[in-house]
Every structure is written in C-alpha cells, then in structure tokens.
Design a protein around this motif. Structure first.
Motif, PDB file in Angstrom:
ATOM      1  N   UNK A 134       0.721  -1.351  -0.088  1.00 55.88           N
ATOM      2  CA  UNK A 134       0.229   0.246   0.128  1.00 55.88           C
ATOM      3  C   UNK A 134       0.633   1.091  -0.214  1.00 55.88           C
ATOM      4  N   UNK A 135       0.866   2.485  -0.566  1.00 54.44           N
ATOM      5  CA  UNK A 135       1.118   3.576  -0.384  1.00 54.44           C
ATOM      6  C   UNK A 135      -0.254   4.725  -0.305  1.00 54.44           C
ATOM      7  N   UNK A 136       0.274   5.241   0.537  1.00 55.09           N
ATOM      8  CA  UNK A 136      -1.195   5.870   1.360  1.00 55.09           C
ATOM      9  C   UNK A 136      -0.027   7.951   1.871  1.00 55.09           C
ATOM     10  N   UNK A 137      -1.214   8.023   2.174  1.00 56.67           N
ATOM     11  CA  UNK A 137      -1.066   9.909   2.709  1.00 56.67           C
ATOM     12  C   UNK A 137      -0.289   9.706   3.829  1.00 56.67           C
ATOM     13  N   UNK A 138      -0.140  10.542   4.493  1.00 59.72           N
ATOM     14  CA  UNK A 138      -0.524  10.993   6.215  1.00 59.72           C
ATOM     15  C   UNK A 138      -1.344  10.783   7.264  1.00 59.72           C
ATOM     16  N   UNK A 139      -0.865  10.246   8.280  1.00 63.11           N
ATOM     17  CA  UNK A 139      -2.237   9.822   8.580  1.00 63.11           C
ATOM     18  C   UNK A 139      -3.178   8.608   8.782  1.00 63.11           C
ATOM     19  N   UNK A 140      -2.536   7.762   7.815  1.00 61.61           N
ATOM     20  CA  UNK A 140      -3.217   6.824   7.498  1.00 61.61           C
ATOM     21  C   UNK A 140      -2.178   5.775   8.545  1.00 61.61           C
ATOM     22  N   UNK A 141      -3.767   4.846   8.571  1.00 62.85           N
ATOM     23  CA  UNK A 141      -3.479   2.990   9.372  1.00 62.85           C
ATOM     24  C   UNK A 141      -3.455   2.119   8.940  1.00 62.85           C
ATOM     25  N   UNK A 142      -2.799   1.380   8.910  1.00 59.63           N
ATOM     26  CA  UNK A 142      -2.229  -0.365   7.713  1.00 59.63           C
ATOM     27  C   UNK A 142      -3.363  -0.859   8.734  1.00 59.63           C
ATOM     28  N   UNK A 143      -3.395  -1.534  10.018  1.00 55.46           N
ATOM     29  CA  UNK A 143      -3.984  -2.108  10.804  1.00 55.46           C
ATOM     30  C   UNK A 143      -5.564  -1.843  10.580  1.00 55.46           C
ATOM     31  N   UNK A 144      -5.667  -0.134  10.610  1.00 55.99           N
ATOM     32  CA  UNK A 144      -7.577   0.458  10.048  1.00 55.99           C
ATOM     33  C   UNK A 144      -7.845  -0.374   8.811  1.00 55.99           C
ATOM     34  N   UNK A 145      -6.915  -0.776   7.858  1.00 54.37           N
ATOM     35  CA  UNK A 145      -7.252  -0.816   5.845  1.00 54.37           C
ATOM     36  C   UNK A 145      -7.298  -2.069   6.564  1.00 54.37           C
ATOM     37  N   UNK A 146      -6.702  -3.038   7.257  1.00 57.76           N
ATOM     38  CA  UNK A 146      -6.706  -4.374   7.308  1.00 57.76           C
ATOM     39  C   UNK A 146      -8.399  -4.876   7.831  1.00 57.76           C
ATOM     40  N   UNK A 147      -8.086  -4.517   9.055  1.00 58.93           N
ATOM     41  CA  UNK A 147      -9.367  -5.086   9.792  1.00 58.93           C
ATOM     42  C   UNK A 147     -10.716  -4.514   8.655  1.00 58.93           C
ATOM     43  N   UNK A 148     -11.005  -3.090   8.304  1.00 54.28           N
ATOM     44  CA  UNK A 148     -12.052  -2.860   7.269  1.00 54.28           C
ATOM     45  C   UNK A 148     -12.122  -3.939   5.881  1.00 54.28           C
ATOM     46  N   UNK A 149     -11.004  -4.392   5.469  1.00 58.88           N
ATOM     47  CA  UNK A 149     -11.073  -5.242   4.489  1.00 58.88           C
ATOM     48  C   UNK A 149     -11.377  -6.720   4.859  1.00 58.88           C
ATOM     49  N   UNK A 150     -11.303  -7.035   6.254  1.00 57.34           N
ATOM     50  CA  UNK A 150     -11.636  -8.948   6.333  1.00 57.34           C
ATOM     51  C   UNK A 150     -12.886  -8.340   6.824  1.00 57.34           C
TER      52      UNK A 150
END
Length: 291
Positions: A197-213
């Motif tokens: 993943x390439x993202x901007x500031x303030x982004x959380x990969x943990x939240x992304x994985x949680x939301x994806x699932x």
C-alpha cells in the motif's frame, strides 16, 4: 594507529553542526521513541559526552526527532531530523509512504495487530483471491478511516494506547479522510495474505486490514508490517542499520536543510525573541500503522 583517536570537543562540534534529515532502519520490537533514544545515545557517546541521557529534554547538546511513528511491532524506514532538520519533519508526516503488510484472516485482535488479544474469530473459507482483489478497489483513492483505539493519537494529552493499558475507557476517534494512492495483493495463501500500500499521512494499515476483512464478512489482524518508503527515503537504498549510526555514516547520508531566504531569517529572528524553540520534535501524527 595514527589518526584513529578523536578529540571529544571536536566530535561534539561536528555532531552539532549536522542539520538535515536522513533515514534509519527500525527493527521490530522497540518503539520509535526507544529507537530514537538509542540513536541519540550512540551519537552523544561517539561525540565524547559522558553518561549521555537521551531522555533528558533540558539543555540537550543534540536536537533530534522522527517524522512519523512506526508501531513497536513494525519495522522499516524511520525518517530522522537532526538540528534544524527537525523543522522539516512535518513535511515527512504529510508525504506519501509505502508499506508491505502481512495479514491473517479469521482472527481479530483489540490492537488490530499480532500484539493484541484475540477478540473475535470468523470463518474465511468463502473468501477467494478474486473477491479479495475486487474489495481492494473500494479502499483506493480518498477514503474515510477510523483510527485504531491502540494508537499514538492522544486524548487529554495522553496516548490512547497508554490509557487503554491503564484500564481506562477510550472512545474511538471519528472517521477522517485519508488517501490511498495504490493498493495491491502480493500473495493470497489463506489465512495469510500480503498487500502493498502507498498512502498519505495519518493512515493506519491496521485499520485498512480490519476494514478489508469486515467488508469480506470475516475478520483479520496485521501479523507483520514493514515501511518500505517514506518520502524520498527507501528501505533498500537509504535506511541506515544500527551499526551505521555513526557521525561519518550519517554525515554522508544527510539530506541538508534548504538555505533560508533573507525574509525567513528575519522572521525567525523576530519569532525567537518571543518564543524559544522545542528541544525535541517527535513528529507523531498517529502514523502508527502507517505508524
């Protein structure tokens, strides 16, 4: 051997003359603050400062800070500002970052990563690679994201993660806009999957994985997280390993501060009359799992 010994005062002067930003490799385990203190202690010791205490804020001979927290469980690029370079760190916080994350389907944790306690288990047999890749498209571009409860974000001046560990109740921060420039599936071997993943500031990969699932009617958490790039600094080319945390190596790796214009110098002089600058800049923006 001639030329090996150094004069402490000369080394300290050299250290204090460094102004700019560079990148170091943060290993898995310690917090970003711990890593910064280890770096600071190594540099002060090399400069001949007896019994350096990197946690002491007042009358520090060295000003140093980092440009965006990495979780203790995460590794990779940690951008560091030294001297006047600490003022360049806010730019690093807002800039783009790249991560590689390994997630595990079927188990959710309270911290959204492997360090937390399992709070939910769900089946994932119904999830196909095609469905996963299709779901990724919904998380690309400008999206709204709720930061994790366990994070570097603060409530009443204290980190939410610290308050939770003290047994206090903490409400989730409201969803906020974040940017995902690119998102791709690198491997799908259930229950494990790997995404870039390439993202901007303030982004959380943990939240992304949680939301994806959740979007796939399951749950998941982050097992491994590596920041592979921040700004112009990449893991392969720029991140100094601990054995290279020396005056010489940092001097060679340093991206210097831009020379201030005459107008900026005048503004700085005017500002310094009214307010003394911070002794240290941490650069926390809750980039936790993007920190």
């Amino acid at each position: 051997m001639a030329g090996v010994s150094t004069v402490p005062n000369g080394s300290l002067s050299k250290l204090q003359s460094l102004h700019g930003i560079f990148a170091i490799y943060k290993k898995q385990g310690p917090t970003s603050a711990d890593v910064l203190n280890t770096l600071k202690k190594a540099l002060l010791k090399e400069a001949g400062v007896a019994n350096p205490n990197p946690r002491k804020r007042k009358k520090q001979p060295l000003k140093i800070g980092h440009g965006g927290t990495l979780d203790s469980n995460a590794s990779g690029v940690l951008v560091v500002g030294i001297g006047e370079g600490t003022k360049m760190l806010t730019t690093m916080l807002a800039g783009s970052k790249k991560y590689r994350a390994v997630g595990e389907l079927g188990k959710a944790t309270d911290s959204l990563d492997v360090t937390g306690n399992v709070v939910e288990e769900k089946s994932y047999d119904h999830i196909t690679k095609e469905a996963f890749e299709e779901k990724l498209k919904q998380f690309t571009g400008e999206i709204m994201q709720v930061p994790p409860l366990y994070s570097a974000l603060k409530k009443d001046g204290k980190r939410m993660s610290v308050l939770l560990k003290q047994g206090q109740e903490v409400e989730a921060k409201p969803a906020r806009p974040v940017t995902v420039y690119s998102l791709s599936l690198q491997d799908f071997s259930p229950p494990l999957f790997t995404i870039d993943v390439e993202c901007g500031g303030g982004f959380y990969v943990r939240s992304l994985v949680d939301d994806l699932a959740k979007g796939l009617s399951s749950c998941a958490h982050v097992k491994e997280l590596i920041r592979t790039k921040q700004g112009q600094f990449t893991l392969e080319e720029h991140a100094l390993k601990e054995e290279c945390w020396t005056l010489t190596d940092i001097s060679q790796a340093l991206q210097p501060c831009p020379e201030p214009s005459g107008q900026q110098k005048d503004a700085k002089k005017s500002k310094s009359k009214h307010k003394s600058g911070p002794s240290e800049s941490k650069g926390d923006d809750g980039d936790h799992n993007s920190d």
